[in-house]
Design a protein around this motif. Structure first.
Motif, PDB file in Angstrom:
ATOM      1  N   GLY A 286      -2.378   2.053   1.019  1.00  0.00           N
ATOM      2  CA  GLY A 286      -2.566   1.552  -0.780  1.00  0.00           C
ATOM      3  C   GLY A 286      -1.954   0.458  -1.440  1.00  0.00           C
ATOM      4  O   GLY A 286      -2.207   0.155  -2.267  1.00  0.00           O
ATOM      5  N   ARG A 287      -0.960   0.123  -0.447  1.00  0.00           N
ATOM      6  CA  ARG A 287      -0.250  -0.749  -1.503  1.00  0.00           C
ATOM      7  C   ARG A 287      -0.876  -2.286  -0.656  1.00  0.00           C
ATOM      8  O   ARG A 287      -0.676  -3.516  -1.251  1.00  0.00           O
ATOM      9  CB  ARG A 287       0.976  -0.910  -0.094  1.00  0.00           C
ATOM     10  N   LEU A 288      -1.583  -2.258   0.280  1.00  0.00           N
ATOM     11  CA  LEU A 288      -2.475  -3.696   1.168  1.00  0.00           C
ATOM     12  C   LEU A 288      -3.517  -3.659   0.212  1.00  0.00           C
ATOM     13  O   LEU A 288      -4.577  -4.830  -0.622  1.00  0.00           O
ATOM     14  CB  LEU A 288      -2.646  -3.372   2.139  1.00  0.00           C
ATOM     15  N   ILE A 289      -4.554  -2.706   0.733  1.00  0.00           N
ATOM     16  CA  ILE A 289      -5.812  -2.580   0.049  1.00  0.00           C
ATOM     17  C   ILE A 289      -6.329  -0.994  -0.614  1.00  0.00           C
ATOM     18  O   ILE A 289      -7.789  -1.017  -1.356  1.00  0.00           O
ATOM     19  CB  ILE A 289      -6.984  -2.299   1.309  1.00  0.00           C
ATOM     20  N   GLY A 290      -5.112  -0.527  -1.947  1.00  0.00           N
ATOM     21  CA  GLY A 290      -5.634   0.617  -2.416  1.00  0.00           C
ATOM     22  C   GLY A 290      -6.564  -0.031  -3.710  1.00  0.00           C
ATOM     23  O   GLY A 290      -5.984  -1.172  -4.143  1.00  0.00           O
ATOM     24  N   PHE A 291      -6.838   1.574  -4.510  1.00  0.00           N
ATOM     25  CA  PHE A 291      -7.800   1.025  -5.265  1.00  0.00           C
ATOM     26  C   PHE A 291      -6.957   1.251  -7.029  1.00  0.00           C
ATOM     27  O   PHE A 291      -8.320   0.734  -7.844  1.00  0.00           O
ATOM     28  CB  PHE A 291      -8.951   2.289  -5.178  1.00  0.00           C
ATOM     29  N   SER A 292      -5.961   1.894  -6.732  1.00  0.00           N
ATOM     30  CA  SER A 292      -5.216   1.842  -8.181  1.00  0.00           C
ATOM     31  C   SER A 292      -4.363   0.083  -8.492  1.00  0.00           C
ATOM     32  O   SER A 292      -3.279  -0.363  -7.921  1.00  0.00           O
ATOM     33  CB  SER A 292      -5.051   2.164  -8.184  1.00  0.00           C
ATOM     34  N   TRP A 293      -4.384  -0.925  -9.551  1.00  0.00           N
ATOM     35  CA  TRP A 293      -3.718  -1.701 -10.119  1.00  0.00           C
ATOM     36  C   TRP A 293      -2.718  -0.946 -10.588  1.00  0.00           C
ATOM     37  O   TRP A 293      -3.018  -0.346 -12.119  1.00  0.00           O
ATOM     38  CB  TRP A 293      -4.636  -2.736 -10.668  1.00  0.00           C
ATOM     39  N   TRP A 294      -1.434  -0.977 -10.038  1.00  0.00           N
ATOM     40  CA  TRP A 294      -0.397   0.253 -11.344  1.00  0.00           C
ATOM     41  C   TRP A 294       0.070  -1.530 -12.017  1.00  0.00           C
ATOM     42  O   TRP A 294       0.823  -2.292 -11.746  1.00  0.00           O
ATOM     43  CB  TRP A 294       0.660   0.349 -10.427  1.00  0.00           C
ATOM     44  N   ILE A 295       0.513  -1.624 -12.963  1.00  0.00           N
ATOM     45  CA  ILE A 295       0.715  -2.807 -14.381  1.00  0.00           C
ATOM     46  C   ILE A 295       1.611  -2.400 -15.115  1.00  0.00           C
ATOM     47  O   ILE A 295       1.813  -1.500 -15.615  1.00  0.00           O
ATOM     48  CB  ILE A 295      -0.373  -3.506 -15.142  1.00  0.00           C
ATOM     49  N   SER A 296       3.066  -3.459 -15.351  1.00  0.00           N
ATOM     50  CA  SER A 296       3.407  -2.954 -16.378  1.00  0.00           C
ATOM     51  C   SER A 296       3.760  -5.016 -16.784  1.00  0.00           C
ATOM     52  O   SER A 296       3.570  -5.755 -15.864  1.00  0.00           O
ATOM     53  CB  SER A 296       4.857  -2.625 -16.135  1.00  0.00           C
TER      54      SER A 296
END
Length: 300
Positions: A286-296
């Motif tokens: 997930g940290r490499l090719i995950g489907f979500s951008w967690w943005i701040s």
């Protein structure tokens, strides 16, 4: 292009999905079940190192004015309220706003000053410089004009306030293999029109799908930076890789996954069912090719 999608189409799809995922759960919800469910939800989020606990530390929410755009059935908003946030939760779909308000009502004194309302993300009914935090998890890539919605996020934030947003990631395994290759090319949906990606995503729950998802967008890192160009301190983090989303084979994996790793009750409030616990490998991928951008990002 996608901005010609009508808001009524968006409401119809997400209202139908609410009924499929949450209606029976919310109908029988009590204060005791809700508070226990929120403890489970927080534990699940911490296990996943999720946006709602990493980019938005719960211990810092006391007294903060927080807007959630697209609260779903209200699980995230209720969790933030439990940690002292003064919530405004805005959803285009009435059933979702109603479900969120029902959770605030069940929480009573533990959600003082919190309110849910039906509202359009592209035309928020709040004055500028109102909120300390605007939070939105997997919502703004489904509105017809995401750029306008982000301008609204910026407008209602106080100077120094933070946007905490999840948007779908184009540079991901799920986008390129599961969606583009398996669904788009092998099933031919990529040739069926502009909205093929919307039709390929989002449905779940107990009901047979009768309404199509009008719109889904995915973003590269460069696209996110353009979308947040007016903000400062932008941070991007990838997450969410699931083997069970691979077409056909994923069903077999999901059965093995549940028997091997089990499920977590924290999924009930936000997914309508217990969450199949991810493997250590999935969390790493997930940290490499995950489907979500967690943005701040912050408003200067």
């Amino acid at each position: 292009m996608s901005r010609n999608v009508g808001k009524q189409e968006v409401q119809a799809f997400w209202g139908s999905l609410y009924d499929s995922l949450y209606d029976d759960i919310d109908r029988d919800l009590t204060r005791e079940r809700l508070l226990a469910g929120l403890d489970d939800l927080e534990d699940m989020f911490r296990l996943r190192d999720f946006l709602a606990v990493r980019e938005m530390p719960l211990a810092d929410l006391g007294g903060k004015r927080v807007l959630e755009i697209g609260p779903g059935a209200g699980g995230h908003s209720a969790l933030f309220a439990k940690h002292g946030a003064i919530m405004a939760s805005a959803d285009l779909t009435f059933s979702r706003a109603r479900a969120t308000q029902a959770k605030f009502d069940l929480m009573a004194d533990r959600a003082g000053g919190c309110q849910a309302l039906q509202s359009d993300a592209e035309n928020l009914p709040f004055a500028e410089n109102t909120f300390d935090i605007v939070y939105s998890n997997g919502v703004l890539h489904h509105t017809p004009d995401t750029e306008r919605a982000m301008a609204e996020v910026y407008r209602v934030l106080k100077p120094g306030g933070r946007a905490v947003i999840m948007l779908y990631c184009k540079s991901s395994w799920h986008y390129w293999f599961n969606l583009v290759f398996c669904v788009g090319l092998l099933k031919g949906q990529i040739f069926s029109g502009e909205n093929w990606l919307g039709r390929a995503t989002e449905w779940g729950g107990k009901n047979v799908q009768t309404v199509q998802n009008p719109i889904t967008r995915c973003y590269t890192a460069a696209g996110i930076r353009r979308l947040f160009a007016g903000f400062s301190g932008l941070t991007l983090r990838k997450g969410d890789f699931f083997f069970y989303l691979i077409p056909k084979l994923g069903r077999l994996y999901r059965r093995w996954q549940i028997s091997h790793y089990g499920t977590h009750p924290g999924g009930v409030l936000v997914y309508g069912e217990p969450w199949p616990i991810q493997s250590t490998l999935e969390l790493k991928l997930g940290r490499l090719i995950g489907f979500s951008w967690w943005i701040s990002a912050r408003k200067p």
